[in-house]
Design a protein around this motif. Structure first.
Motif, PDB file in Angstrom:
ATOM      1  N   LEU A 124       1.063  -1.076   0.147  1.00  0.00           N
ATOM      2  CA  LEU A 124       0.135  -0.145   0.183  1.00  0.00           C
ATOM      3  C   LEU A 124       0.946   1.227  -0.079  1.00  0.00           C
ATOM      4  CD1 LEU A 124      -2.350  -1.282   2.395  1.00  0.00           C
ATOM      5  CD2 LEU A 124      -2.959  -0.767   0.561  1.00  0.00           C
ATOM      6  N   ASN A 125       0.328   2.350  -0.433  1.00  0.00           N
ATOM      7  CA  ASN A 125       0.922   3.407  -0.066  1.00  0.00           C
ATOM      8  C   ASN A 125       1.230   3.877   1.088  1.00  0.00           C
ATOM      9  OD1 ASN A 125       2.428   5.999  -0.962  1.00  0.00           O
ATOM     10  ND2 ASN A 125       0.485   7.022  -1.236  1.00  0.00           N
ATOM     11  N   GLY A 126       2.424   3.860   1.475  1.00  0.00           N
ATOM     12  CA  GLY A 126       3.124   3.965   2.680  1.00  0.00           C
ATOM     13  C   GLY A 126       4.127   2.950   3.081  1.00  0.00           C
ATOM     14  N   THR A 127       3.902   1.536   2.915  1.00  0.00           N
ATOM     15  CA  THR A 127       4.241   0.195   3.174  1.00  0.00           C
ATOM     16  C   THR A 127       5.560   0.547   3.698  1.00  0.00           C
ATOM     17  OG1 THR A 127       3.285  -0.526   1.870  1.00  0.00           O
ATOM     18  CG2 THR A 127       5.059  -1.993   2.703  1.00  0.00           C
ATOM     19  N   LYS A 128       6.172   0.413   5.304  1.00  0.00           N
ATOM     20  CA  LYS A 128       7.662   0.564   5.793  1.00  0.00           C
ATOM     21  C   LYS A 128       8.114  -0.143   5.776  1.00  0.00           C
ATOM     22  CE  LYS A 128       5.572   3.354   9.644  1.00  0.00           C
ATOM     23  NZ  LYS A 128       5.187   4.723   8.474  1.00  0.00           N
ATOM     24  N   PHE A 129       7.726  -1.412   4.884  1.00  0.00           N
ATOM     25  CA  PHE A 129       8.901  -2.624   4.539  1.00  0.00           C
ATOM     26  C   PHE A 129       7.875  -3.583   4.124  1.00  0.00           C
ATOM     27  CE2 PHE A 129       7.207  -3.830   9.207  1.00  0.00           C
ATOM     28  CZ  PHE A 129       6.571  -4.642   8.103  1.00  0.00           C
ATOM     29  N   SER A 132      -0.170 -15.159  -4.222  1.00  0.00           N
ATOM     30  CA  SER A 132       0.365 -14.099  -5.105  1.00  0.00           C
ATOM     31  C   SER A 132       1.499 -14.976  -5.844  1.00  0.00           C
ATOM     32  CB  SER A 132      -0.093 -13.049  -5.536  1.00  0.00           C
ATOM     33  OG  SER A 132       0.481 -12.171  -6.286  1.00  0.00           O
ATOM     34  N   ASN A 133       1.637 -15.010  -7.323  1.00  0.00           N
ATOM     35  CA  ASN A 133       2.670 -15.213  -7.363  1.00  0.00           C
ATOM     36  C   ASN A 133       3.336 -14.079  -8.141  1.00  0.00           C
ATOM     37  OD1 ASN A 133       1.298 -15.448  -9.715  1.00  0.00           O
ATOM     38  ND2 ASN A 133       1.923 -17.906 -10.282  1.00  0.00           N
ATOM     39  N   GLU A 134       2.802 -13.152  -8.364  1.00  0.00           N
ATOM     40  CA  GLU A 134       3.511 -12.228  -9.170  1.00  0.00           C
ATOM     41  C   GLU A 134       4.047 -10.735  -7.928  1.00  0.00           C
ATOM     42  OE1 GLU A 134       2.628 -11.075 -12.925  1.00  0.00           O
ATOM     43  OE2 GLU A 134       1.918 -13.325 -12.536  1.00  0.00           O
ATOM     44  N   THR A 135       5.004 -10.322  -8.831  1.00  0.00           N
ATOM     45  CA  THR A 135       4.881  -8.438  -7.854  1.00  0.00           C
ATOM     46  C   THR A 135       4.576  -7.639  -8.392  1.00  0.00           C
ATOM     47  OG1 THR A 135       6.431  -8.017  -9.534  1.00  0.00           O
ATOM     48  CG2 THR A 135       7.371  -9.449  -7.628  1.00  0.00           C
ATOM     49  N   ARG A 136       4.303  -6.460  -7.607  1.00  0.00           N
ATOM     50  CA  ARG A 136       4.148  -5.324  -7.644  1.00  0.00           C
ATOM     51  C   ARG A 136       2.152  -5.183  -6.816  1.00  0.00           C
ATOM     52  NH1 ARG A 136       7.456  -1.940 -11.936  1.00  0.00           N
ATOM     53  NH2 ARG A 136       9.342  -2.814 -11.812  1.00  0.00           N
ATOM     54  N   LEU A 137       2.238  -5.910  -6.383  1.00  0.00           N
ATOM     55  CA  LEU A 137       0.455  -5.614  -6.014  1.00  0.00           C
ATOM     56  C   LEU A 137       0.283  -4.683  -5.533  1.00  0.00           C
ATOM     57  CD1 LEU A 137       0.917  -9.300  -7.343  1.00  0.00           C
ATOM     58  CD2 LEU A 137      -0.695  -9.607  -4.546  1.00  0.00           C
ATOM     59  N   GLU A 138      -0.565  -3.707  -5.168  1.00  0.00           N
ATOM     60  CA  GLU A 138      -1.202  -2.279  -5.158  1.00  0.00           C
ATOM     61  C   GLU A 138      -1.955  -2.841  -4.114  1.00  0.00           C
ATOM     62  OE1 GLU A 138      -2.333  -0.086  -7.571  1.00  0.00           O
ATOM     63  OE2 GLU A 138       0.110  -0.079  -9.120  1.00  0.00           O
ATOM     64  N   ASN A 139      -2.775  -3.505  -3.362  1.00  0.00           N
ATOM     65  CA  ASN A 139      -3.510  -4.056  -2.937  1.00  0.00           C
ATOM     66  C   ASN A 139      -4.422  -5.441  -2.670  1.00  0.00           C
ATOM     67  OD1 ASN A 139      -6.446  -4.666  -4.200  1.00  0.00           O
ATOM     68  ND2 ASN A 139      -5.183  -2.174  -5.132  1.00  0.00           N
ATOM     69  N   VAL A 140      -4.991  -5.618  -1.231  1.00  0.00           N
ATOM     70  CA  VAL A 140      -5.069  -6.530  -0.917  1.00  0.00           C
ATOM     71  C   VAL A 140      -6.200  -7.753  -1.919  1.00  0.00           C
ATOM     72  CG1 VAL A 140      -7.084  -7.003   0.289  1.00  0.00           C
ATOM     73  CG2 VAL A 140      -6.030  -8.379   0.764  1.00  0.00           C
ATOM     74  N   GLU A 141      -6.758  -6.890  -2.611  1.00  0.00           N
ATOM     75  CA  GLU A 141      -7.727  -7.182  -3.569  1.00  0.00           C
ATOM     76  C   GLU A 141      -7.183  -8.098  -4.765  1.00  0.00           C
ATOM     77  OE1 GLU A 141      -8.427  -4.186  -2.564  1.00  0.00           O
ATOM     78  OE2 GLU A 141      -9.964  -4.788  -1.352  1.00  0.00           O
ATOM     79  N   GLU A 142      -5.881  -7.824  -5.315  1.00  0.00           N
ATOM     80  CA  GLU A 142      -5.098  -8.661  -5.918  1.00  0.00           C
ATOM     81  C   GLU A 142      -4.320 -10.500  -5.813  1.00  0.00           C
ATOM     82  OE1 GLU A 142      -2.880  -5.481  -8.760  1.00  0.00           O
ATOM     83  OE2 GLU A 142      -2.175  -4.214  -6.896  1.00  0.00           O
ATOM     84  N   CYS A 143      -4.117 -10.142  -4.493  1.00  0.00           N
ATOM     85  CA  CYS A 143      -4.065 -11.580  -3.841  1.00  0.00           C
ATOM     86  C   CYS A 143      -4.944 -12.237  -4.728  1.00  0.00           C
ATOM     87  CB  CYS A 143      -3.768 -11.586  -2.653  1.00  0.00           C
ATOM     88  SG  CYS A 143      -2.783 -10.624  -1.763  1.00  0.00           S
TER      89      CYS A 143
END
Length: 173
Positions: free
Chosen positions: A51-56, A68-79
């Motif tokens: 998410l925006n502001g992720t700390k790690f 998820s076997n993909e990188t660059r997911l932006e939100n939980v709905e993409e899992c």
């Protein structure tokens, strides 16, 4: 003098920029940057979303029942919901945990190998059988019946009793 550099922090950045700092207005979802001052953005890892502001990078794992076997997911709905016939038992998976157990069927999003809620799956109903990794019950063939729940093989479907006609698949009596 002792070096007192701050510990690295994970933040989100856009793909359009090669650098981003913790206060930059161009920081958005899907990527994370290891921040000391400026650095190259890094994709959010598989099994996680940023998410925006992720700390790690591993702050937000995909939930149980998803992967998820993909990188660059932006939100939980993409899992992704766990694959039908399989289950996803833990957080942050990059692939399903394993096959659903014989005698059960698993619909999309199952969290265990033996679901019984009727939503993610269930025990195999009477009149049917369910081998391992079943996505739905398989009806016992015509000429047979099955009065038991939890069957895992067609061999558990019994021959129609003498003097009776079992023309329809999936009979229970």
């Amino acid at each position: 003098l002792e070096d007192r550099s701050p510990e690295p922090v994970w933040i989100n950045v856009t793909a359009n920029h090669t650098t981003c700092n913790a206060t930059a207005s161009n920081c958005t979802d899907g990527l994370a940057a290891k921040e000391m001052r400026f650095t190259q953005p890094r994709p959010c890892p598989t099994g996680h979303y940023c998410l925006n502001g992720t700390k790690f990078a591993t702050q937000y794992p995909c939930p149980v029942s998803t992967f998820s076997n993909e990188t660059r997911l932006e939100n939980v709905e993409e899992c992704l919901p766990c694959t039908p016939g399989y289950y996803c038992a833990t957080l942050g998976l990059t692939e399903p945990t394993g096959e659903c157990s014989a005698a059960f069927y698993c619909i999309s999003g199952s969290s265990g190998p033996t679901p019984i809620d009727g939503v993610m799956g269930d025990i195999c109903p009477a009149g049917h059988y369910c081998p391992a990794s079943s996505t739905r019950p398989t009806p016992c063939p015509a000429g047979t019946l099955n009065v038991k729940t939890g069957s895992s093989n067609v061999s558990q479907c019994d021959a129609c009793p003498p003097g009776h006609y079992c023309a329809t698949p999936g009979l229970t009596n």
